[in-house]
Design a protein around this motif. Structure first.
Motif, short mmCIF file in Angstrom:
data_model
loop_
_atom_site.label_atom_id
_atom_site.label_comp_id
_atom_site.label_asym_id
_atom_site.label_seq_id
_atom_site.Cartn_x
_atom_site.Cartn_y
_atom_site.Cartn_z
N PRO A 178 0.80 -1.02 0.20
CA PRO A 178 0.01 -0.21 -0.04
C PRO A 178 0.83 1.19 0.22
O PRO A 178 2.15 1.18 0.72
CB PRO A 178 -0.69 -0.16 1.33
N SER A 179 0.43 2.41 -0.60
CA SER A 179 1.32 3.57 -0.79
C SER A 179 1.32 4.37 0.65
O SER A 179 0.32 4.09 1.51
CB SER A 179 0.50 4.60 -1.63
N ALA A 191 -1.03 9.58 7.99
CA ALA A 191 -1.32 8.72 9.00
C ALA A 191 -0.25 8.17 9.83
O ALA A 191 -0.52 7.89 10.89
CB ALA A 191 -1.84 7.39 8.02
N GLU A 192 1.10 8.03 9.26
CA GLU A 192 1.99 7.90 10.04
C GLU A 192 2.49 9.16 11.04
O GLU A 192 2.66 8.84 12.41
CB GLU A 192 3.26 7.77 9.34
N TRP A 193 2.15 10.38 11.00
CA TRP A 193 2.44 11.27 11.93
C TRP A 193 1.27 11.28 12.95
O TRP A 193 1.27 11.53 14.05
CB TRP A 193 2.06 12.63 11.02
N PHE A 194 -0.12 11.03 12.46
CA PHE A 194 -0.99 10.68 13.42
C PHE A 194 -0.72 9.80 14.11
O PHE A 194 -1.11 9.96 15.47
CB PHE A 194 -2.43 10.52 12.50
N GLU A 195 -0.30 8.64 13.98
CA GLU A 195 -0.15 7.46 14.60
C GLU A 195 0.76 7.68 15.72
O GLU A 195 0.71 7.45 16.94
CB GLU A 195 0.01 6.16 14.08
N GLU A 196 2.03 8.55 15.23
CA GLU A 196 3.21 8.79 16.33
C GLU A 196 2.55 9.90 17.22
O GLU A 196 2.71 9.64 18.29
CB GLU A 196 4.11 9.46 15.35
#
Length: 87
Positions: free
Chosen positions: A5-6, A11-16
């Motif tokens: 998946p691209s 999303a990565e920033w949010f999860e961090e």
């Protein structure tokens, strides 16, 4: 070959952020009725309304950040949000 998946930087920033501040924010109360309203929007699949709520929150946060930066009077250039919502 399977395609991965691209990558989604947001999303990565949010999860961090969730890892770093999730416990603190769990204790933060939301206005009465907001959690129930959001739950109904999710059940109804009203993505447009949820995105509108997020845009408002994002815009208000940008305005607060701009005001805080401007008040500090630092030498760091602060750009004003281009699409300010007037409350």
């Amino acid at each position: 070959m399977t395609q991965s998946p691209s990558r989604n930087p947001y999303a990565e920033w949010f999860e961090e952020l969730r890892k770093q501040h999730g416990e603190q924010l769990k204790a933060m109360p939301l206005p009465d009725g907001l959690p129930e309203h959001l739950h109904q929007l999710v059940l109804q699949g009203d993505e447009e309304a949820i995105q509108f709520m997020l845009k408002l929150a994002w815009q208000f946060g940008a305005q607060v950040g701009y005001a805080a930066g401007a008040k500090q009077g630092s030498d760091v250039p602060v750009s004003r949000p281009s699409s300010a919502v007037q409350a």
